[in-house]
Motif scaffolding. Sequence first.
Motif, short mmCIF file in Angstrom:
data_model
loop_
_atom_site.label_atom_id
_atom_site.label_comp_id
_atom_site.label_asym_id
_atom_site.label_seq_id
_atom_site.Cartn_x
_atom_site.Cartn_y
_atom_site.Cartn_z
N TYR A 41 0.69 -1.22 -0.05
CA TYR A 41 -0.01 0.13 -0.01
C TYR A 41 1.07 1.33 -0.06
N GLU B 221 -9.38 -5.42 1.03
CA GLU B 221 -10.00 -5.97 -0.32
C GLU B 221 -8.99 -7.34 -0.85
N GLY C 240 -14.79 5.33 9.10
CA GLY C 240 -14.01 5.52 9.85
C GLY C 240 -14.39 5.58 11.41
N HIS D 175 -16.86 -0.51 1.11
CA HIS D 175 -17.58 0.42 1.40
C HIS D 175 -16.93 0.75 3.06
#
Length: 430
Positions: A88, A110, A307, A304
């Motif tokens: 990432y 994911e 936070g 989706h």
Amino acid sequence: MRVSQSLIPIIKENPAEASIVSHRLMLRAGMIRQHSAGIYSMLPLGLRVLNKVADIIRREMNAAGACELLMPTMQPIELWEESGRGGYGTETLKAVDRHERTMIYGPTHEEVITDLFRRHIKSYKSLPLNLYQIQWKFRDEIRPRFGLMRGREFLMKDAYTFAESEEQHQVQYDRMYATYFRIFRAMGLKVIPFKADTGLIGGDQSHEFQVVAETGESAIFYDRALEALTSADEIDVAAIRARYSAADEKHDPAICPVVHEDLVQARGIEVGHIFYFDDKYSAPMKALIKNRDGVDMPVKMGAHGIGVSRLLGAIVEAHHDEKGIVWPVSVAPFTLGLVNIRQGDASCDAWCDEIYARLNRANIDVLYHDTDERAGAKFATMELIGVPWQLIISPTHAADKMIEVKCRRTGAVEMMSLDAVVERFLVSSL
Ligand code: P5A
């Protein structure tokens, strides 16, 4: 909970490290403590709010047909090599295990969910599917700041949707879109949706949900008519979308931030972000389903996010006054604060004990301030913490077996019997 048996380290002065009001108040109210940049302990009061926020999210996600699971925080890097995301970027925290295998503390999930999907789901008949978790993430942000707002370790609700077609996906996307309004409204927040950049998550459709607040990190421009549409009892996703297209024709804030008379300029806190990325992960990771024609095809995916820990900061930004936090009842760490103003006085202590026991039996959240601090300090603490109602007990009240009930938001005071208090504050009647 008794104050004497808890850990609520109140700070009287404004902490120098905190530049925005939510960070300042959460530190002062003894809710959170930082150990390293962007890495916090949730102290007992902070944890109670976090759990209430998470439970509201669960309730609404479950009602929307989503199903909760829990994936690991640590992820094998091989999954990220397979998806082609290759980590990432510089935000990834890596660790090496005793077998010299590289693991990532998940910044998002994911890859892990796609791996689960491809091992167990093979047919369009199992779709649509919406799986979510509430799990800690780690992103090695360049500039962690503002307390829980931009942490390195933070709690996220991440849902992943799987569909056989664009149409099926769109139904899921719109359902999440509408569900987000219900979730944020239930915690006393007004949000405005925006088309957004998909960034490191990828894909070509995404919307952010922004809470309007002076201290927000994002500069936002929104159409006044959207405020009304997004405050309606029933969210009409199609109407919001139509209004957006109309506003876009006149003016695209992303390209040309010139303020029109019907456009409001503000700052926002991004509390949620929904994405559609089609087969970005399912194609390289071979998450294939047999479609209605018997042909194998990569499943269409969306993600989706909310936070969860950031929401605590956003709620405090929206709900505070000069004395401290004013929690909406739905997320308050305690509904009631019991203040014994003459601790050590036998009649006051006995009356408080009776009230405390009865409220606990009735399952009403109560924080009993049972230390020998002076009354003024106890009131100030309850106001700083933001408990929605105080139950005040003086020797006179104890003699009369009455309770002085004071509302944090309005300051209104009322005398009530214990029976009346129980009836008034039972969860079902709030
Ligand atoms: C969507 C779910 C994702 O990660 N993958 C899974 C997608 N989206 S996101 O926009 O990158 O993050 C989702 C929400 O998490 C919050 N958030 C943060 N909260 C606190 N500290 C951070 N450093 C942080 N980064 C992201 C935001 O609310 C964001 O909308």
